[in-house]
Design an enzyme around this catalytic site. Structure first.
Site, PDB file in Angstrom:
ATOM      1  N   SER A  59       0.829  -1.206   0.000  1.00  8.44           N
ATOM      2  CA  SER A  59       0.000   0.000   0.000  1.00  8.44           C
ATOM      3  C   SER A  59       0.862   1.254   0.000  1.00  8.44           C
ATOM      4  CB  SER A  59      -0.907   0.010   1.233  1.00  8.44           C
ATOM      5  OG  SER A  59      -1.558   1.263   1.301  1.00  8.44           O
ATOM      6  N   HIS A  66      -1.374  -1.164  -4.185  1.00 10.91           N
ATOM      7  CA  HIS A  66      -2.621  -0.738  -3.543  1.00 10.91           C
ATOM      8  C   HIS A  66      -2.610   0.773  -3.337  1.00 10.91           C
ATOM      9  CE1 HIS A  66      -6.168  -1.766  -1.083  1.00 10.91           C
ATOM     10  NE2 HIS A  66      -5.760  -0.849  -0.217  1.00 10.91           N
ATOM     11  N   ASP A  80      -4.759   3.841  -1.831  1.00 11.59           N
ATOM     12  CA  ASP A  80      -5.838   4.158  -0.889  1.00 11.59           C
ATOM     13  C   ASP A  80      -6.340   5.579  -1.083  1.00 11.59           C
ATOM     14  OD1 ASP A  80      -6.144   1.804   0.832  1.00 11.59           O
ATOM     15  OD2 ASP A  80      -4.078   2.202   1.438  1.00 11.59           O
ATOM     16  N   MET A 121      -8.828   8.379   0.041  1.00 14.01           N
ATOM     17  CA  MET A 121      -9.667   8.774   1.189  1.00 14.01           C
ATOM     18  C   MET A 121     -10.133  10.214   0.983  1.00 14.01           C
ATOM     19  SD  MET A 121      -7.443   7.284   4.351  1.00 14.01           S
ATOM     20  CE  MET A 121      -6.559   5.715   4.235  1.00 14.01           C
ATOM     21  N   HIS A 164      -8.453   1.463  -3.856  1.00 14.66           N
ATOM     22  CA  HIS A 164      -9.373   1.231  -2.746  1.00 14.66           C
ATOM     23  C   HIS A 164      -9.997   2.573  -2.398  1.00 14.66           C
ATOM     24  CE1 HIS A 164      -9.680   0.006   1.825  1.00 14.66           C
ATOM     25  NE2 HIS A 164     -10.866   0.181   1.265  1.00 14.66           N
ATOM     26  N   MET A 208     -12.075   4.807  -0.366  1.00 16.61           N
ATOM     27  CA  MET A 208     -12.733   5.040   0.928  1.00 16.61           C
ATOM     28  C   MET A 208     -13.368   6.417   0.867  1.00 16.61           C
ATOM     29  SD  MET A 208      -9.731   3.362   3.228  1.00 16.61           S
ATOM     30  CE  MET A 208      -8.556   3.472   1.882  1.00 16.61           C
ATOM     31  N   MET A 213     -11.788  -5.770   5.216  1.00 21.92           N
ATOM     32  CA  MET A 213     -10.946  -4.866   6.008  1.00 21.92           C
ATOM     33  C   MET A 213     -10.669  -5.489   7.368  1.00 21.92           C
ATOM     34  SD  MET A 213     -10.271  -2.019   4.309  1.00 21.92           S
ATOM     35  CE  MET A 213      -9.478  -1.234   5.683  1.00 21.92           C
ATOM     36  N   GLY A 266      -8.923   4.082   7.198  1.00 21.59           N
ATOM     37  CA  GLY A 266      -8.556   5.472   7.459  1.00 21.59           C
ATOM     38  C   GLY A 266      -7.076   5.689   7.675  1.00 21.59           C
ATOM     39  N   PHE A 267      -6.402   4.707   8.246  1.00 25.72           N
ATOM     40  CA  PHE A 267      -4.998   4.905   8.621  1.00 25.72           C
ATOM     41  C   PHE A 267      -4.209   3.606   8.448  1.00 25.72           C
ATOM     42  CE2 PHE A 267      -7.701   7.782  10.943  1.00 25.72           C
ATOM     43  CZ  PHE A 267      -7.091   9.011  10.720  1.00 25.72           C
ATOM     44  N   GLY A 268      -2.929   3.749   8.103  1.00 20.77           N
ATOM     45  CA  GLY A 268      -2.026   2.611   8.089  1.00 20.77           C
ATOM     46  C   GLY A 268      -1.485   2.356   9.488  1.00 20.77           C
ATOM     47  N   GLY A 269      -0.826   1.222   9.642  1.00 22.24           N
ATOM     48  CA  GLY A 269      -0.103   0.942  10.889  1.00 22.24           C
ATOM     49  C   GLY A 269      -0.962   0.546  12.072  1.00 22.24           C
ATOM     50  N   ASP A 279      -7.046  -6.422   4.049  1.00 18.45           N
ATOM     51  CA  ASP A 279      -6.368  -5.130   4.122  1.00 18.45           C
ATOM     52  C   ASP A 279      -6.381  -4.607   5.556  1.00 18.45           C
ATOM     53  OD1 ASP A 279      -5.310  -2.612   3.647  1.00 18.45           O
ATOM     54  OD2 ASP A 279      -7.044  -1.877   2.508  1.00 18.45           O
ATOM     55  N   GLY A 280      -5.167  -4.457   6.113  1.00 18.61           N
ATOM     56  CA  GLY A 280      -5.032  -3.842   7.428  1.00 18.61           C
ATOM     57  C   GLY A 280      -4.286  -4.723   8.410  1.00 18.61           C
ATOM     58  N   GLY A 281      -3.131  -4.255   8.865  1.00 20.29           N
ATOM     59  CA  GLY A 281      -2.392  -4.964   9.907  1.00 20.29           C
ATOM     60  C   GLY A 281      -1.745  -6.259   9.454  1.00 20.29           C
ATOM     61  N   GLY A 322       0.909  -2.382   4.047  1.00 19.47           N
ATOM     62  CA  GLY A 322       1.453  -1.037   3.943  1.00 19.47           C
ATOM     63  C   GLY A 322       2.733  -0.886   4.736  1.00 19.47           C
ATOM     64  N   SER A 323       2.587  -0.752   6.052  1.00 19.81           N
ATOM     65  CA  SER A 323       3.762  -0.513   6.890  1.00 19.81           C
ATOM     66  C   SER A 323       4.736  -1.690   6.866  1.00 19.81           C
ATOM     67  CB  SER A 323       3.331  -0.173   8.320  1.00 19.81           C
ATOM     68  OG  SER A 323       2.330  -1.050   8.768  1.00 19.81           O
TER      69      SER A 323
HETATM   70  C1  DX5 Z   1      -6.290   1.602   5.676  1.00 14.46           C
HETATM   71  C2  DX5 Z   1      -5.876   1.258   4.280  1.00 14.46           C
HETATM   72  C3  DX5 Z   1      -4.833   0.233   4.183  1.00 14.46           C
HETATM   73  C4  DX5 Z   1      -3.506   0.601   4.815  1.00 14.46           C
HETATM   74  C5  DX5 Z   1      -2.927  -0.650   5.388  1.00 14.46           C
HETATM   75  O1  DX5 Z   1      -7.464   2.340   5.657  1.00 14.46           O
HETATM   76  O2  DX5 Z   1      -6.987   0.784   3.549  1.00 14.46           O
HETATM   77  O3  DX5 Z   1      -4.624  -0.162   2.831  1.00 14.46           O
HETATM   78  O4  DX5 Z   1      -2.595   1.140   3.909  1.00 14.46           O
HETATM   79  O5  DX5 Z   1      -1.781  -0.321   6.109  1.00 14.46           O
HETATM   80  P1  DX5 Z   1      -1.099  -1.383   7.103  1.00 14.46           P
HETATM   81  O6  DX5 Z   1      -0.706  -2.544   6.277  1.00 14.46           O
HETATM   82  O7  DX5 Z   1       0.051  -0.624   7.663  1.00 14.46           O
HETATM   83  O8  DX5 Z   1      -2.144  -1.747   8.136  1.00 14.46           O
HETATM   84 ZN    ZN Z   2      -6.606  -0.047   1.545  1.00 12.29          ZN
END
Ligand code: DX5
Ligand code: ZN
Length: 223
Positions: free
Chosen positions: A10, A33, A35, A37, A66, A68, A137, A142-145, A175-177, A197-198
């Site tokens: 991501s 990916h 994102d 928003m 993606h 959002m 999800m 909304g946020f990575g990490g 997607d996520g974590g 992502g992270s």
């Molecule tokens: C969150 C995004 C994700 C995000 C995932 O709203 O949709 O795609 O980038 O980041 P990580 O992998 O760090 O959870």
């Molecule tokens: Zn995403």
């Protein structure tokens, strides 16, 4: 045939001042990916269609958008027209998901439906017949990490079963974590495409991180 795990890093976790270089750091990715928003559907604002088109022009791998955003039916076809491989919209934001899927496909992309962690799969099974991708999800969008929410794997297991029995034809994406600590349970539950992502852009060598995650998922799928 064993499933082949696919990895979609991501760009949300990349350096936004260097998007071309960051894109070039992940040639081994399956999808990139992206994102989007809007500051309304989620409490954060990232990038939109002009930036996507610029990234698309330099990316060595297909883009996975993606969205959002509110009113996704208005914007989603534009991402497909700009060359995205897959365009995913949120079920919670769609009045008529089938119409949105039709428009995305007509514009030349795969159509994806995303579900927030608290959104049930069961009430969307009928519309999923018109989609190519299901994005489960595993954090609040909304946020990575953020930390992985393992409860959503029940939805992955159900979707996997419906795909394996031929009732649905879907790429099951999460997607996520997703990282080295969580990817195995997601792989065992039945995910095809893993967004990270992270875990990718936080690594010294993002492309090596992709290869390591893919190998871990493949081993877990083999059981
Ligand atoms: C969150 C995004 C994700 C995000 C995932 O709203 O949709 O795609 O980038 O980041 P990580 O992998 O760090 O959870
Ligand atoms: Zn995403």
């Amino acid at each position: 045939m064993p499933r082949e795990p696919k990895i979609a890093p991501s760009l949300l976790s990349a350096d936004f001042a260097r998007l071309a270089e960051e894109t070039a750091r992940v040639p081994g990715a399956d999808w990139l990916h992206f994102d989007v928003m809007d500051g309304h559907f989620v409490p954060n604002l990232t990038f939109g269609l002009p930036v996507m088109a610029a990234v698309q022009a330099v990316s060595p791998v297909p883009l996975d958008c993606h969205l959002m955003i509110e009113d996704p039916g208005r914007w989603a076809p534009g991402y497909a027209e700009a060359g995205a491989r897959n365009v995913t919209v949120h079920a919670e934001a769609c009045a008529d998901p089938r119409a949105v899927a039709r428009d995305i496909r007509a514009a030349g992309a795969l159509a994806g439906l995303a579900l927030k962690p608290g959104t049930p799969l069961e009430t969307h099974l009928d519309v999923l017949a018109d989609f190519d991708t299901l994005l489960v999800m595993s954090v609040e969008p909304g946020f990575g990490g953020q930390s992985f929410i393992a409860d959503v794997l029940a939805k992955v297991r159900t979707a996997r079963r419906l795909v394996d029995t031929g009732e649905l034809t879907l790429i099951v994406e999460i997607d996520g974590g997703i990282n080295a600590d969580t990817i195995e349970q997601a792989a065992e539950a039945g995910v095809d495409m893993f967004v990270a992502g992270s875990a990718v852009y936080g690594a010294d060598d993002p492309d090596a991180a992709i290869a390591a995650l893919r190998a871990q998922a493949a081993a877990a799928m083999r059981g």
